[in-house]
Design an enzyme around this catalytic site. Structure first.
Site, short mmCIF file in Angstrom:
data_model
loop_
_atom_site.label_atom_id
_atom_site.label_comp_id
_atom_site.label_asym_id
_atom_site.label_seq_id
_atom_site.Cartn_x
_atom_site.Cartn_y
_atom_site.Cartn_z
N GLU A 76 0.14 -0.91 5.82
CA GLU A 76 1.24 -0.32 6.56
C GLU A 76 1.09 1.18 6.72
OE1 GLU A 76 5.18 1.42 7.44
OE2 GLU A 76 3.88 1.80 5.72
N ASP B 5 0.85 -1.19 0.00
CA ASP B 5 0.00 0.00 0.00
C ASP B 5 0.88 1.24 0.00
OD1 ASP B 5 0.83 -0.58 2.69
OD2 ASP B 5 -0.65 0.83 3.44
#
Length: 478
Positions: A168, A103
């Protein structure tokens, strides 16, 4: 067993020959706007997980997309899956667990990007695009290494376990639970852990990172009248929450960066003479700081004190005020309720609960001394402990040799001022040494506009990751 170096000539040649193919792979990854904090883009985050699965499966890895269930703060939305993959099951080989995230941070062209953020644009031997260095480039590096070995006809030196997450940049929801649930299952064979989710200290010399600061994040709320008031009518008649809050915040840290919380520095482990000497050879200049910040607003005038302030000592930073007027123009309002946010970056041997006790006592004391009739509340919003590894472990020794082989220099051993909580989670869960092996440079601009990854770092990074695995395979275990 043959020496690692015997494979490098043909392997590195293959990596150079696959340069454009590897860049195309990263371009495809960057084109997927996998912004985890934007729920409208959650399908794109999931798409990125499937992209990784497809790439790894095509290379013969066994891949699972582990579902994590609904997102705690958005129960109607599913968390993106964690990509768990294994390449190799030879019990005679060491097994290395690698972590990365797929991400990215939000990015819009109107934020000030010179190029479309979700298109990988090459310019001056650099590749610009959101996620290029944080963390899609390094994640692609592991995939590239597998493919390079296959096409060069060279046996992969270790078993590789991969754990790539999609949250994250939004708190890693669900990751810790999975790590500890799988410590005796999917991760049980791991001999060591390698994470490529940080950067060189500067722009010219590689580093290996063995320490990170922790982070304790707080809010202070001051509440007074039942609603916002007109300052022309009520100014001077009531105790104003904003004034109280400003006094409290100013009592936390001085303009020269000194933390004003009594007793906090007493929690810090003293600097040994041996540790102090390690700063003398690190390649860093004050100009690196000026370039990174775009200004000469440094608190210290020498490199050693600057670096020690960055990662060896705690710092306290003020982050913002919620509830106060912040729009352009003038508005003569007395806000009824304001919340200030601040954090403390912690270091060895500061324990989170000890830090909390001192902070809460100090803030309560500051408020009591004001004699205000308002109400005040301080909260701990979240915390993460510092992490310190052993840079003399065989895992680090392998990385040192790999770096010297590829880049021609011994890497600097550094700590970092930021926090990567997964390092401590993997260390605690597996009981194994954790290494931070960065691919990108200190000027890559992760989380910022015009994020980039130098092409040389990307390609030489694949070589470094590959060489590391070869040295790991033969490094003497202590």
């Amino acid at each position: 067993m043959s020496s690692p170096e015997s494979a490098f000539s043909s392997l590195f040649k293959e990596i150079d020959g696959l340069k454009e193919h590897f860049i195309t792979r990263l371009s495809k990854a960057v084109s997927i706007p996998s912004v985890s904090s934007d729920l409208t883009l959650r399908p794109k985050v999931v798409e990125m997980a499937h992209f990784l699965k497809s790439e790894l499966t095509a290379l013969g890895a066994a891949v699972e997309l582990r579902e994590l269930g609904p997102q705690p703060d958005a129960p109607d939305t599913q968390l993106p899956p964690i990509v768990l993959a294994r390449y190799g099951v030879d019990t005679s080989k060491r097994t290395i667990l690698v972590y990365g995230h797929y991400d990215v941070q939000p990015a819009l062209i109107e934020d000030g990007w010179a190029t479309e953020p979700f298109e990988l644009v090459q310019k001056d031997d650099k590749m610009y695009g959101r996620g290029s260095t944080d963390d899609k480039g390094p994640v692609m590096g592991w995939i590239n290494s597998i493919e390079a070995h296959q096409k060069a006809g060279i046996e992969f030196p270790v078993n590789l376990i991969m754990c790539f997450e999609g949250m994250e940049e939004y708190g890693s929801e669900g990751l810790d639970d999975l790590i500890f649930a799988e410590k005796d299952k999917f991760f049980k064979d791991a001999d060591a852990v390698c994470i490529s989710d940080n950067y060189w200290l500067g722009t010219t010399k590689p580093v290996l990172t063995y320490g990170l600061r922790g982070c304790s994040y707080y809010s202070v709320t001051v509440e007074g009248p039942a609603a916002d008031l007109h300052s022309g009518v009520f100014g001077g008649m009531v105790s104003e929450p904003m004034i109280d809050l400003v006094h409290i915040l100013s009592g936390l840290v001085s303009p020269d960066g000194k933390i004003l919380v009594p007793g906090l520095m007493d929690l810090v482990a003293p600097v040994t003479e041996e540790e102090s000497k390690t700063y003398d050879t690190i390649e860093y200049e004050m100009n690196d700081l000026y370039a990174a910040t775009g200004a000469k607003t440094n608190l210290h005038d020498d490199v050693k004190r600057t670096l020690m302030a960055r990662w060896r000592y705690p710092t306290l930073s003020l982050h913002g005020v919620e509830g106060a007027f912040s729009a352009p123009g003038a508005k003569t309002v007395i806000p009824a309720k304001v919340t200030g946010k601040f954090s403390i970056r912690t270091v060895p041997d500061m324990q989170p609960h000890d830090v909390d006790e001192l902070v809460f006592a100090h803030v309560n004391d500051l408020f009591t001394k004001l004699g205000s009739k308002n109400k005040m509340e301080i909260k701990l919003l979240h915390d993460g402990k510092w992490w310190l590894s052993s840079p003399s472990h065989w895992n680090f020794e392998a990385a040192k040799k790999a770096t010297k082989t590829v880049w021609g220099v011994d890497p600097d051993l550094t700590r970092e001022g930021g926090s990567i909580p997964v390092t401590l989670s993997f260390e605690q869960a597996t009981g194994k040494n954790v290494l931070l092996l960065p691919v990108g440079r200190g000027d890559d601009g992760a989380h910022s506009i015009n994020e980039k990854l130098d092409i040389s770092n990307y390609i030489e990074g694949v070589k470094t990751l590959s060489a590391y695995l070869h040295y790991v395979a033969v490094e003497k275990m202590e």
